[in-house]
Enzyme design. Sequence first.
Site, mmCIF file in Angstrom:
data_model
loop_
_atom_site.group_PDB
_atom_site.id
_atom_site.type_symbol
_atom_site.label_atom_id
_atom_site.label_comp_id
_atom_site.label_asym_id
_atom_site.label_seq_id
_atom_site.Cartn_x
_atom_site.Cartn_y
_atom_site.Cartn_z
ATOM 1 N N ASP A 17 3.100 -4.236 12.238
ATOM 2 C CA ASP A 17 4.193 -3.280 12.469
ATOM 3 C C ASP A 17 3.692 -1.845 12.506
ATOM 4 O OD1 ASP A 17 3.684 -3.439 9.710
ATOM 5 O OD2 ASP A 17 5.779 -3.081 9.154
ATOM 6 N N GLY A 101 6.740 -9.236 -6.158
ATOM 7 C CA GLY A 101 5.380 -9.565 -5.753
ATOM 8 C C GLY A 101 5.249 -10.806 -4.896
ATOM 9 N N ASP A 151 9.941 -4.090 7.381
ATOM 10 C CA ASP A 151 10.682 -4.526 6.205
ATOM 11 C C ASP A 151 12.062 -3.881 6.130
ATOM 12 O OD1 ASP A 151 8.369 -5.884 5.672
ATOM 13 O OD2 ASP A 151 7.759 -4.636 3.977
#
Length: 366
Positions: A17, A101, A151
Amino acid sequence: MTVHSPGRINLIGEHVDYSGGLVMPASIDKAIRFEVTEHPGRELALTALDLSENHTLSLPVTGRTGTRWVDYLAGIVDQFQQLGHEVPGLKIEFGGDIPQGAGMSSSAALEGGMAFVLNELTGAGLTRPELAQLCNRSSNEFLEIPSGIMDQFASLNGSAAGPIQLDCGTLEFQSVNAELAGYTWLLVNSMITHELSAGEYHTRVAECREALSVLQEEYPALRQLSEATQVQLQVVMRRMPENVSRRARYVVAENERVLEMALALSRGDVRRAGQLLNETHAGLRDEYEVSCTEVDFLQRHALEHFPDAVAGARIMGGGFGGCTINLLRDDRIEEVKQYLRHVYRKKYGITPEFYPVNIGPGTHLV
């Protein structure tokens, strides 16, 4: 006001990205929930429920506080201030069920949820793609994280209907049908997060920029590394340091794999979809060098022990730990989970967690 802000998965298109490449993310049913009410004075009374931590953030925001979760929120406030909007005093409590995580981007959910809240309360009128860009600027400028936009975009623009294929260079996107008859997607969490990931992430971004710079000497019209072809890359490969050429090979190949995955999914071609996942994992492990032994163990054992059930598997997310995403037969899920739990616990003394991939809506008011 109550706001639901989801995490995301990514079927394919990892670490491209920030090179303007193609990605295939989806918002999921795991999310952060914001409860927002008015608060007197020029401050934000913040509560991170999952951490049992509180912080009072004075307005206007003038810089980072040094507390990471607070600064994710402060950066969004800073962006609205730069656009000329006055942020009111608010009490904001948030918490959720996105595993930390695991590569499902709880940070993007945090940023996107805050941006959505402030967009509603200030009347800024920003579109969802514009909010994603605002969040990405906050990460890049306020937090100084050189991340791409995938994201935040997936969290804010996702749909319960399925994943999207997003061009991170143009922000054009389209829906993708990821349903394959008789197969499902399963995340396996290694429960590992290696601390070197942050520094290595910055290094990969710099290496990709160096590769683009070398390519532009020969092909000045190139705007992004992901736009390069294999032929163009071969022409200049010897001018790059070996580590930089490896990163470039991965990015160019991964961009092509996203297009191939879209074709495989449209045809219901499970075998090809699985092959592409495996190729991505090999690229992330050997060329991009962002995997780790624990995740490689889970990926390898899933494939080797269940060649007739697991079509493909790869590491998902930023790397150095987190989850594998597996494409496997519906009727073998429990068998695969039981085996991986046993061998992983025996090898590392760690019990992995398993999450079915349930695609959900993007950020919205509850």
